[in-house]
Enzyme design. Structure first.
Site, PDB file in Angstrom:
ATOM      1  N   TYR A  64       0.817  -1.262   0.038  1.00 30.94           N
ATOM      2  CA  TYR A  64       0.127   0.000  -0.096  1.00 30.94           C
ATOM      3  C   TYR A  64       0.926   1.269   0.009  1.00 30.94           C
ATOM      4  CZ  TYR A  64      -3.554   3.441   1.028  1.00 30.94           C
ATOM      5  OH  TYR A  64      -4.461   4.621   1.208  1.00 30.94           O
ATOM      6  N   GLU A 120     -10.764   4.781   4.471  1.00 28.52           N
ATOM      7  CA  GLU A 120     -10.786   5.794   5.387  1.00 28.52           C
ATOM      8  C   GLU A 120     -11.739   5.536   6.482  1.00 28.52           C
ATOM      9  OE1 GLU A 120      -7.979   6.900   6.072  1.00 28.52           O
ATOM     10  OE2 GLU A 120      -6.904   6.541   4.111  1.00 28.52           O
ATOM     11  N   TRP A 159      -4.815   1.019  10.842  1.00 27.26           N
ATOM     12  CA  TRP A 159      -4.777   0.870   9.248  1.00 27.26           C
ATOM     13  C   TRP A 159      -4.413  -0.754   8.833  1.00 27.26           C
ATOM     14  CZ3 TRP A 159      -7.297   2.872   5.432  1.00 27.26           C
ATOM     15  CH2 TRP A 159      -6.870   2.717   4.159  1.00 27.26           C
TER      16      TRP A 159
END
Length: 179
Positions: free
Chosen positions: A17, A39, A47
């Protein structure tokens, strides 16, 4: 998120990512909607949890195709809330469905979600947060800031000495032009 440049390299989830998506310009509506939704799902969580659940989230939300998600009704909502493979937060799921309808409206009015974002650029973070708060659900300062950094609208995704930063800068994102 300067610490991300230290943690991500070589990590099985963060690494790809960080090196291939985070902070790179993005203008595909489906991908933009997915990133906004991720998000939203991250709020209050790590995350890493989101990255690990990403394949299940993509599958559960029909690839984050805004038109499909916007058409969800109670049966789909119940299916999502029962899906142990995803983040099952009713407020977040409801926000994703409502935001899909908003993206569809913005697409009708502006041609695309990306065009709506571009039409409001440049802005500072506080102005973006106000705009998103007036337009979308579950989009506080952290969600909006990370979303906009992740798509190269706001600077700050990578440290200046991060090798990925040089690749992004070469793509000439809006923040690199002073806009």
């Amino acid at each position: 998120m300067s610490g991300y440049c230290d943690v991500a390299p070589g990590h099985p989830f963060h690494g790809p990512y960080h090196e291939q998506e985070y902070g790179f310009p993005l203008d595909d509506d489906r991908a933009l909607f997915e990133r906004l939704c991720l998000e939203i799902f991250q709020a209050g969580l790590s995350w890493l949890i989101v990255l690990k659940k990403r394949p299940a989230l993509v599958a559960a939300f029909d690839g984050f195709e805004p038109a499909r998600v916007a058409a969800y009704g109670e049966a789909e909502r119940a299916r999502l809330l029962a899906d142990a493979g995803i983040i099952r937060n009713r407020r977040k799921i409801d926000a994703v469905i409502a935001n899909a309808a908003t993206v569809e409206r913005l697409r009708a009015e502006h041609g695309s979600f990306a065009a709506w974002i571009a039409a409001h650029h440049p802005r500072d973070k506080a102005s973006w947060v106000r705009l998103f708060g007036q337009t979308f659900r579950f989009t506080g300062g952290e969600v909006v800031g990370e979303f906009l950094m992740s798509i190269a609208i706001l600077p700050g995704a990578h440290r200046e000495d991060c090798p990925v930063q040089a690749r992004i800068r070469a793509l000439d994102p809006p923040w690199a032009r002073g806009g």
